[in-house]
Design a protein around this motif. Sequence first.
Motif, PDB file in Angstrom:
ATOM      1  N   PRO A   1     -59.612  15.109   9.388  1.00  0.00           N
ATOM      2  CA  PRO A   1     -59.714  13.658   9.192  1.00  0.00           C
ATOM      3  C   PRO A   1     -58.746  13.185   8.117  1.00  0.00           C
ATOM      4  O   PRO A   1     -58.341  13.955   7.241  1.00  0.00           O
ATOM      5  CB  PRO A   1     -61.171  13.461   8.754  1.00  0.00           C
ATOM      6  CG  PRO A   1     -61.558  14.768   8.128  1.00  0.00           C
ATOM      7  CD  PRO A   1     -60.816  15.820   8.911  1.00  0.00           C
ATOM      8  N   ILE A   2     -58.365  11.928   8.178  1.00  0.00           N
ATOM      9  CA  ILE A   2     -57.514  11.335   7.154  1.00  0.00           C
ATOM     10  C   ILE A   2     -58.190  11.494   5.793  1.00  0.00           C
ATOM     11  O   ILE A   2     -59.390  11.275   5.638  1.00  0.00           O
ATOM     12  CB  ILE A   2     -57.261   9.851   7.444  1.00  0.00           C
ATOM     13  CG1 ILE A   2     -56.623   9.675   8.814  1.00  0.00           C
ATOM     14  CG2 ILE A   2     -56.403   9.223   6.348  1.00  0.00           C
ATOM     15  CD1 ILE A   2     -55.320  10.418   9.027  1.00  0.00           C
ATOM     16  N   GLY A   3     -57.399  11.880   4.792  1.00  0.00           N
ATOM     17  CA  GLY A   3     -57.942  12.037   3.459  1.00  0.00           C
ATOM     18  C   GLY A   3     -58.776  13.280   3.259  1.00  0.00           C
ATOM     19  O   GLY A   3     -59.221  13.564   2.146  1.00  0.00           O
ATOM     20  N   GLY A   4     -59.014  14.019   4.345  1.00  0.00           N
ATOM     21  CA  GLY A   4     -59.766  15.265   4.230  1.00  0.00           C
ATOM     22  C   GLY A   4     -61.265  15.110   4.161  1.00  0.00           C
ATOM     23  O   GLY A   4     -61.980  16.084   3.947  1.00  0.00           O
ATOM     24  N   ASP A   5     -61.789  13.892   4.347  1.00  0.00           N
ATOM     25  CA  ASP A   5     -63.249  13.747   4.366  1.00  0.00           C
ATOM     26  C   ASP A   5     -63.657  12.793   5.481  1.00  0.00           C
ATOM     27  O   ASP A   5     -62.869  11.959   5.937  1.00  0.00           O
ATOM     28  CB  ASP A   5     -63.793  13.291   3.003  1.00  0.00           C
ATOM     29  CG  ASP A   5     -63.411  11.874   2.636  1.00  0.00           C
ATOM     30  OD1 ASP A   5     -63.922  10.931   3.261  1.00  0.00           O
ATOM     31  OD2 ASP A   5     -62.596  11.708   1.715  1.00  0.00           O
ATOM     32  N   ASP A   6     -64.896  12.935   5.907  1.00  0.00           N
ATOM     33  CA  ASP A   6     -65.367  12.202   7.084  1.00  0.00           C
ATOM     34  C   ASP A   6     -65.381  10.693   6.875  1.00  0.00           C
ATOM     35  O   ASP A   6     -65.146   9.929   7.811  1.00  0.00           O
ATOM     36  CB  ASP A   6     -66.769  12.686   7.476  1.00  0.00           C
ATOM     37  CG  ASP A   6     -66.748  14.108   8.022  1.00  0.00           C
ATOM     38  OD1 ASP A   6     -65.683  14.551   8.472  1.00  0.00           O
ATOM     39  OD2 ASP A   6     -67.814  14.765   7.981  1.00  0.00           O
ATOM     40  N   ARG A   7     -65.660  10.237   5.655  1.00  0.00           N
ATOM     41  CA  ARG A   7     -65.718   8.800   5.413  1.00  0.00           C
ATOM     42  C   ARG A   7     -64.340   8.171   5.588  1.00  0.00           C
ATOM     43  O   ARG A   7     -64.202   7.118   6.213  1.00  0.00           O
ATOM     44  CB  ARG A   7     -66.261   8.517   4.002  1.00  0.00           C
ATOM     45  CG  ARG A   7     -66.294   7.026   3.628  1.00  0.00           C
ATOM     46  CD  ARG A   7     -67.060   6.213   4.643  1.00  0.00           C
ATOM     47  NE  ARG A   7     -67.093   4.808   4.302  1.00  0.00           N
ATOM     48  CZ  ARG A   7     -67.269   3.830   5.181  1.00  0.00           C
ATOM     49  NH1 ARG A   7     -67.417   4.114   6.482  1.00  0.00           N
ATOM     50  NH2 ARG A   7     -67.305   2.577   4.790  1.00  0.00           N
ATOM     51  N   MET A   8     -63.297   8.787   5.021  1.00  0.00           N
ATOM     52  CA  MET A   8     -61.947   8.262   5.204  1.00  0.00           C
ATOM     53  C   MET A   8     -61.537   8.374   6.671  1.00  0.00           C
ATOM     54  O   MET A   8     -60.869   7.487   7.212  1.00  0.00           O
ATOM     55  CB  MET A   8     -60.954   9.010   4.310  1.00  0.00           C
ATOM     56  CG  MET A   8     -61.128   8.777   2.825  1.00  0.00           C
ATOM     57  SD  MET A   8     -60.971   7.055   2.303  1.00  0.00           S
ATOM     58  CE  MET A   8     -62.700   6.599   2.072  1.00  0.00           C
ATOM     59  N   GLY A   9     -61.945   9.450   7.317  1.00  0.00           N
ATOM     60  CA  GLY A   9     -61.657   9.604   8.734  1.00  0.00           C
ATOM     61  C   GLY A   9     -62.266   8.485   9.559  1.00  0.00           C
ATOM     62  O   GLY A   9     -61.669   7.998  10.526  1.00  0.00           O
ATOM     63  N   GLU A  10     -63.464   8.049   9.154  1.00  0.00           N
ATOM     64  CA  GLU A  10     -64.137   6.947   9.843  1.00  0.00           C
ATOM     65  C   GLU A  10     -63.412   5.629   9.588  1.00  0.00           C
ATOM     66  O   GLU A  10     -63.182   4.847  10.508  1.00  0.00           O
ATOM     67  CB  GLU A  10     -65.580   6.846   9.360  1.00  0.00           C
ATOM     68  CG  GLU A  10     -66.367   5.704   9.976  1.00  0.00           C
ATOM     69  CD  GLU A  10     -67.767   5.582   9.394  1.00  0.00           C
ATOM     70  OE1 GLU A  10     -68.480   4.637   9.762  1.00  0.00           O
ATOM     71  OE2 GLU A  10     -68.142   6.428   8.556  1.00  0.00           O
ATOM     72  N   LEU A  11     -63.042   5.383   8.338  1.00  0.00           N
ATOM     73  CA  LEU A  11     -62.363   4.126   7.995  1.00  0.00           C
ATOM     74  C   LEU A  11     -61.023   3.993   8.709  1.00  0.00           C
ATOM     75  O   LEU A  11     -60.627   2.901   9.112  1.00  0.00           O
ATOM     76  CB  LEU A  11     -62.139   4.052   6.482  1.00  0.00           C
ATOM     77  CG  LEU A  11     -63.340   3.703   5.608  1.00  0.00           C
ATOM     78  CD1 LEU A  11     -62.960   3.781   4.136  1.00  0.00           C
ATOM     79  CD2 LEU A  11     -63.873   2.310   5.944  1.00  0.00           C
ATOM     80  N   PHE A  12     -60.316   5.126   8.845  1.00  0.00           N
ATOM     81  CA  PHE A  12     -58.968   5.091   9.410  1.00  0.00           C
ATOM     82  C   PHE A  12     -58.906   5.765  10.773  1.00  0.00           C
ATOM     83  O   PHE A  12     -57.885   6.343  11.144  1.00  0.00           O
ATOM     84  CB  PHE A  12     -57.990   5.753   8.439  1.00  0.00           C
ATOM     85  CG  PHE A  12     -57.846   5.024   7.131  1.00  0.00           C
ATOM     86  CD1 PHE A  12     -57.209   3.798   7.071  1.00  0.00           C
ATOM     87  CD2 PHE A  12     -58.371   5.562   5.968  1.00  0.00           C
ATOM     88  CE1 PHE A  12     -57.072   3.114   5.874  1.00  0.00           C
ATOM     89  CE2 PHE A  12     -58.240   4.891   4.756  1.00  0.00           C
ATOM     90  CZ  PHE A  12     -57.595   3.668   4.710  1.00  0.00           C
ATOM     91  N   GLN A  13     -59.959   5.654  11.542  1.00  0.00           N
ATOM     92  CA  GLN A  13     -60.002   6.320  12.845  1.00  0.00           C
ATOM     93  C   GLN A  13     -58.975   5.753  13.824  1.00  0.00           C
ATOM     94  O   GLN A  13     -58.611   6.417  14.802  1.00  0.00           O
ATOM     95  CB  GLN A  13     -61.400   6.219  13.441  1.00  0.00           C
ATOM     96  CG  GLN A  13     -61.911   4.806  13.647  1.00  0.00           C
ATOM     97  CD  GLN A  13     -63.344   4.787  14.147  1.00  0.00           C
ATOM     98  OE1 GLN A  13     -63.666   5.448  15.140  1.00  0.00           O
ATOM     99  NE2 GLN A  13     -64.217   4.077  13.466  1.00  0.00           N
ATOM    100  N   ALA A  14     -58.487   4.546  13.581  1.00  0.00           N
ATOM    101  CA  ALA A  14     -57.462   3.961  14.444  1.00  0.00           C
ATOM    102  C   ALA A  14     -56.148   3.783  13.705  1.00  0.00           C
ATOM    103  O   ALA A  14     -55.235   3.122  14.192  1.00  0.00           O
ATOM    104  CB  ALA A  14     -57.926   2.618  14.991  1.00  0.00           C
TER     105      ALA A  14
END
Length: 213
Positions: A170-183
């Motif tokens: 995921p972006i940033g290496g954590d699930d929360r950042m991955g969620e924020l930047f999923q697109a």
Amino acid sequence: MSDSQPKAGEPVPQPYPYQEAPTWPQKIGTPLASTHPPHACMGLNSCKGQDRFGAAGPTDGPQDKIGKPNECAGQGYCSTTTDHKCHVQNDCRNQGGCGLNGTAEEFEQPGINDCKSLGSCATPINSERFIVNGRYQGQSVWLRARQVFHEKVWPQLREENPDLPEELPPIGGDDRMGELFQAGPAFLWISDNNANRRSIVACGSSDMSGATP
């Protein structure tokens, strides 16, 4: 009607969704020394410490993000290539976005081009951009760029470093950042909640095609 409520015709204020993310930097930071070329956007980096924040990491935003560069390939927050506005204005290979101008073939591989002036459209690739022609017409440019990176670049990186996971992190290496930047990186994040609207100035698509200072 309460004075605190918006008047008719005014937009209803929404909470800024990127409070937990580091602030998008206007200037590109110095990356860790690497043999890999600059890349076109978020999540397309080939090694740790290689993103728009550079080796020093973010300098503004949440305290838990400041001074912490990304730890792995595929986790970087944004581009390291020189920002450019449009088709064929890229300085080097792997620096072209795509979406508006270019050929159907170019639209198939955003972030993967062979040389200077062979890139299709602006970088970074903000999440609002979509492909206008070819097999992927109507699809997200950034999501297609991540797919191409996974298919063409990731296997080579895993040969160099077998410890890399099979799937992109995921972006940033954590699930929360991955969620924020999923697109991908949204206009709202790049513009710092509309405070710096000129962070995106590109050809076509009503300022939604790419980003330059």
